[in-house]
Design a protein around this motif. Structure first.
Motif, PDB file in Angstrom:
ATOM      1  N   LYS A   1      -2.030   1.496 -47.126  1.00 48.57           N
ATOM      2  CA  LYS A   1      -2.011   2.171 -45.824  1.00 48.57           C
ATOM      3  C   LYS A   1      -3.429   2.374 -45.306  1.00 48.57           C
ATOM      4  N   MET A   2      -4.327   2.768 -46.212  1.00 47.90           N
ATOM      5  CA  MET A   2      -5.717   2.997 -45.827  1.00 47.90           C
ATOM      6  C   MET A   2      -6.349   1.724 -45.283  1.00 47.90           C
ATOM      7  N   LEU A   3      -6.061   0.586 -45.913  1.00 49.53           N
ATOM      8  CA  LEU A   3      -6.657  -0.676 -45.480  1.00 49.53           C
ATOM      9  C   LEU A   3      -6.201  -1.093 -44.079  1.00 49.53           C
ATOM     10  N   HIS A   4      -5.044  -0.608 -43.649  1.00 53.18           N
ATOM     11  CA  HIS A   4      -4.573  -0.871 -42.287  1.00 53.18           C
ATOM     12  C   HIS A   4      -5.441  -0.155 -41.254  1.00 53.18           C
ATOM     13  N   VAL A   5      -6.007   0.988 -41.647  1.00 51.65           N
ATOM     14  CA  VAL A   5      -6.722   1.866 -40.722  1.00 51.65           C
ATOM     15  C   VAL A   5      -8.238   1.718 -40.831  1.00 51.65           C
ATOM     16  N   ASN A   6      -8.746   1.644 -42.038  1.00 50.96           N
ATOM     17  CA  ASN A   6     -10.194   1.630 -42.266  1.00 50.96           C
ATOM     18  C   ASN A   6     -10.742   0.217 -42.083  1.00 50.96           C
ATOM     19  N   THR A   7     -11.639   0.058 -41.118  1.00 53.12           N
ATOM     20  CA  THR A   7     -12.252  -1.247 -40.882  1.00 53.12           C
ATOM     21  C   THR A   7     -13.711  -1.279 -41.329  1.00 53.12           C
ATOM     22  N   THR A   8     -14.177  -0.198 -41.909  1.00 46.96           N
ATOM     23  CA  THR A   8     -15.563  -0.120 -42.378  1.00 46.96           C
ATOM     24  C   THR A   8     -15.695  -0.600 -43.814  1.00 46.96           C
ATOM     25  N   LEU A   9     -14.738  -0.256 -44.656  1.00 50.37           N
ATOM     26  CA  LEU A   9     -14.786  -0.630 -46.071  1.00 50.37           C
ATOM     27  C   LEU A   9     -14.792  -2.146 -46.219  1.00 50.37           C
ATOM     28  N   ARG A  10     -15.743  -2.643 -46.999  1.00 50.16           N
ATOM     29  CA  ARG A  10     -15.874  -4.084 -47.189  1.00 50.16           C
ATOM     30  C   ARG A  10     -15.553  -4.522 -48.617  1.00 50.16           C
ATOM     31  N   TRP A  11     -15.654  -3.610 -49.585  1.00 52.61           N
ATOM     32  CA  TRP A  11     -15.436  -3.966 -50.987  1.00 52.61           C
ATOM     33  C   TRP A  11     -14.665  -2.843 -51.671  1.00 52.61           C
ATOM     34  N   LEU A  12     -13.533  -3.190 -52.271  1.00 54.54           N
ATOM     35  CA  LEU A  12     -12.694  -2.239 -53.001  1.00 54.54           C
ATOM     36  C   LEU A  12     -12.319  -2.854 -54.331  1.00 54.54           C
ATOM     37  N   SER A  13     -12.584  -2.125 -55.410  1.00 59.38           N
ATOM     38  CA  SER A  13     -12.178  -2.613 -56.727  1.00 59.38           C
ATOM     39  C   SER A  13     -11.204  -1.645 -57.366  1.00 59.38           C
ATOM     40  N   LEU A  14     -10.054  -2.175 -57.727  1.00 61.95           N
ATOM     41  CA  LEU A  14      -9.020  -1.421 -58.435  1.00 61.95           C
ATOM     42  C   LEU A  14      -8.678  -2.114 -59.751  1.00 61.95           C
ATOM     43  N   ALA A  15      -9.586  -2.925 -60.254  1.00 57.08           N
ATOM     44  CA  ALA A  15      -9.350  -3.673 -61.497  1.00 57.08           C
ATOM     45  C   ALA A  15      -9.098  -2.717 -62.660  1.00 57.08           C
ATOM     46  N   CYS A  16      -8.282  -3.177 -63.579  1.00 53.35           N
ATOM     47  CA  CYS A  16      -7.996  -2.451 -64.823  1.00 53.35           C
ATOM     48  C   CYS A  16      -7.390  -1.075 -64.574  1.00 53.35           C
ATOM     49  N   ASN A  17      -6.481  -1.011 -63.616  1.00 54.18           N
ATOM     50  CA  ASN A  17      -5.652   0.166 -63.420  1.00 54.18           C
ATOM     51  C   ASN A  17      -4.240  -0.219 -63.845  1.00 54.18           C
ATOM     52  N   GLN A  18      -3.252   0.510 -63.417  1.00 53.31           N
ATOM     53  CA  GLN A  18      -1.880   0.235 -63.803  1.00 53.31           C
ATOM     54  C   GLN A  18      -1.077  -0.260 -62.603  1.00 53.31           C
ATOM     55  N   ILE A  19      -1.701  -1.118 -61.815  1.00 52.00           N
ATOM     56  CA  ILE A  19      -1.094  -1.643 -60.600  1.00 52.00           C
ATOM     57  C   ILE A  19      -0.465  -3.001 -60.922  1.00 52.00           C
ATOM     58  N   ASP A  20       0.858  -3.049 -60.845  1.00 47.96           N
ATOM     59  CA  ASP A  20       1.551  -4.301 -61.156  1.00 47.96           C
ATOM     60  C   ASP A  20       1.757  -5.118 -59.880  1.00 47.96           C
ATOM     61  N   ALA A  21       2.405  -6.256 -60.026  1.00 45.76           N
ATOM     62  CA  ALA A  21       2.580  -7.178 -58.897  1.00 45.76           C
ATOM     63  C   ALA A  21       3.360  -6.543 -57.748  1.00 45.76           C
ATOM     64  N   SER A  22       4.388  -5.767 -58.059  1.00 47.55           N
ATOM     65  CA  SER A  22       5.170  -5.149 -56.983  1.00 47.55           C
ATOM     66  C   SER A  22       4.337  -4.110 -56.234  1.00 47.55           C
ATOM     67  N   ALA A  23       3.476  -3.408 -56.922  1.00 52.15           N
ATOM     68  CA  ALA A  23       2.599  -2.425 -56.279  1.00 52.15           C
ATOM     69  C   ALA A  23       1.507  -3.126 -55.473  1.00 52.15           C
ATOM     70  N   PHE A  24       1.057  -4.265 -55.968  1.00 52.36           N
ATOM     71  CA  PHE A  24      -0.007  -4.992 -55.283  1.00 52.36           C
ATOM     72  C   PHE A  24       0.426  -5.481 -53.905  1.00 52.36           C
ATOM     73  N   ARG A  25       1.716  -5.648 -53.689  1.00 50.91           N
ATOM     74  CA  ARG A  25       2.219  -6.069 -52.366  1.00 50.91           C
ATOM     75  C   ARG A  25       1.733  -5.137 -51.266  1.00 50.91           C
ATOM     76  N   HIS A  26       1.669  -3.849 -51.558  1.00 51.83           N
ATOM     77  CA  HIS A  26       1.232  -2.856 -50.563  1.00 51.83           C
ATOM     78  C   HIS A  26      -0.245  -3.049 -50.220  1.00 51.83           C
TER      79      HIS A  26
END
Length: 126
Positions: A86-111
């Motif tokens: 949701k944040m990525l839909h609104v924020n146009t300033t952020l250029r780099w986001l890392s969420l590596a090595c969390n517990q985000i699976d493929a179904s969650a990654f769709r968002h």
């Protein structure tokens, strides 16, 4: 973080491995809502969980200066992924986001992927 809220010179902050602070994510979310100078924040390896991850995503919806956010190696899963998308839909300033090595699976990654389609300038590390 109280003393940093009014700071007008700090551009980069590395708080990685700050796992001793249980409310770190919430503290920095409040900071990000008000700060207008910080461009890079590293909160990797900081034991951040979903509630704090969601709060950070909410704060990033109003933050207009942060360009780099590192949340690697925390405890974020689908709930935080939905908020980040949701944040990525609104924020146009952020250029780099890392969420590596969390517990985000493929179904969650769709968002997140949906948010990335709206924000073509983001570089993402998973």
């Amino acid at each position: 973080s109280e003393s940093l809220k009014e700071n007008e010179t700090l551009l980069t902050l590395d708080l990685s491995r700050s796992s001793s602070v249980k409310t770190l994510g919430e503290i920095w979310a409040e900071f990000l809502e008000k700060n207008t100078t910080l461009t890079s924040l590293n909160l990797s390896h900081s034991s951040i969980r979903n509630n704090a991850g969601c709060r950070l995503a909410e704060a990033m919806q109003v933050n207009k200066t942060l360009r780099h956010l590192d949340l690697e190696h925390n405890f974020l899963d689908k709930e935080a992924a939905v908020a980040m998308g949701k944040m990525l839909h609104v924020n146009t300033t952020l250029r780099w986001l890392s969420l590596a090595c969390n517990q985000i699976d493929a179904s969650a990654f769709r968002h997140i992927s949906a948010g990335m389609k709206a924000n073509k300038k983001i570089h993402f590390n998973m």
